[in-house]
Enzyme design. Structure first.
Site, PDB file in Angstrom:
ATOM      1  N   SER A 135      -8.417   2.968  -7.914  1.00  0.00           N
ATOM      2  CA  SER A 135      -7.435   3.272  -6.871  1.00  0.00           C
ATOM      3  C   SER A 135      -6.561   4.408  -7.366  1.00  0.00           C
ATOM      4  O   SER A 135      -6.427   4.629  -8.577  1.00  0.00           O
ATOM      5  CB  SER A 135      -6.576   2.034  -6.596  1.00  0.00           C
ATOM      6  N   TYR A 148      -1.091  -4.936  -9.678  1.00  0.00           N
ATOM      7  CA  TYR A 148      -2.255  -4.282  -9.066  1.00  0.00           C
ATOM      8  C   TYR A 148      -2.482  -2.901  -9.681  1.00  0.00           C
ATOM      9  O   TYR A 148      -3.608  -2.552 -10.058  1.00  0.00           O
ATOM     10  CB  TYR A 148      -2.064  -4.153  -7.562  1.00  0.00           C
TER      11      TYR A 148
END
Length: 270
Positions: A135, A148
């Protein structure tokens, strides 16, 4: 038997990888779809031309990881492509969120990805490919999304190192680092907090992100970063000191949360 293995295949990016790869590959005998939601994968299988093996596994559970390894050992396929898409994130300050759920992020996003990759490598031969879903959150620590972002930094670092290790075997690794993608991800992520407002303006469609990721993999590139805005963000994180950026983004996020809680405060009528 040549297979493609896709984790997180029941929705979002995993589902899109299956759909796009199904259209163009003729040397693959079977798709192995891995996810907790068997019914979703059965529906997806109906739309695929390739033969499909459905593995309804929860990769957050060690017992299910062992079961996956047992299936590999029993069938001994040639894994031509591994695509690790399983993962989730939670938005909110670390101290406010459930420790169990945040530890689950680490289990699925990091440990399971690592263990699935390790299990598949003995069954991969020359010119096989690994695509790991990282990501753009990997580029910079993200207050309010801390666990995350840390897990995706692990995925990116692991993928780049693994790529070097596997060069002699001619197995190619690509880390995919999109910004926000319009999938069910945010239905889980926004249970306790909301995404930074500016991210909604750079929300990408999964079809385009997957198309770019497959193109990057075919060209043996180490990373796939989709979109001009996210590429600019990647460059910015390489050039600017991180601490002021962290402070600014966290302030913007908190200001957005306060505005959402009291919309009249910043939205006066004439």
């Amino acid at each position: 038997m040549n297979v493609i293995i896709i984790t997180g295949a029941s929705s979002g990016m995993g589902r899109e990888f299956a759909l796009q790869l199904d259209r163009g590959l003729r040397s693959i005998d079977e798709f192995w779809l891995v996810s907790r939601r068997a019914e979703r994968m059965k529906e997806l299988a109906k739309s695929l031309r390739h033969r499909v093996k459905i593995l309804p596994l929860d990769l957050g559970e060690q017992a299910d990881i062992r079961l996956f390894c047992e299936v590999l050992e029993e069938e001994k396929p040639a894994v031509r492509m591994l695509i690790n898409c399983a993962g989730y994130g939670l938005i909110g300050d670390f101290s406010d969120l459930s420790l169990r759920e945040q530890a689950g992020e680490v289990d699925v996003n990091c440990r399971a990805l690592m263990e699935i990759t390790h299990a598949c490598l003995p069954y991969m031969k020359e010119k096989s490919r690994i695509i790991q879903m990282a990501s753009s959150a990997a580029f910079l620590p993200q207050p309010g999304f801390s666990v995350y972002a840390a897990t995706k930094a692990f995925v990116l670092s692991f993928s780049r190192a693994l790529r070097e290790e596997l060069k002699s075997r001619r197995i190619y690794v690509t880390a995919v680092c999109p910004g926000p993608v319009s999938t069910e991800f945010f239905e889980v992520a926004e249970q306790y907090g909301s995404v930074l407002g500016i991210k909604k303006y750079v929300m990408a469609q999964p079809e385009r992100v997957v198309r770019a990721a497959l193109a990057a993999s075919c060209k043996n590139r180490p990373m796939s970063v989709y979109g001009a805005a996210i590429n600019a963000f990647w460059i910015m994180t390489r050039l600017l000191p991180q601490d002021p950026v962290l402070h600014l983004t966290y302030r913007m996020k908190k200001r957005g949360e306060r505005g959402a809680a009291d919309p009249g405060k910043d939205c006066q009528t004439e």
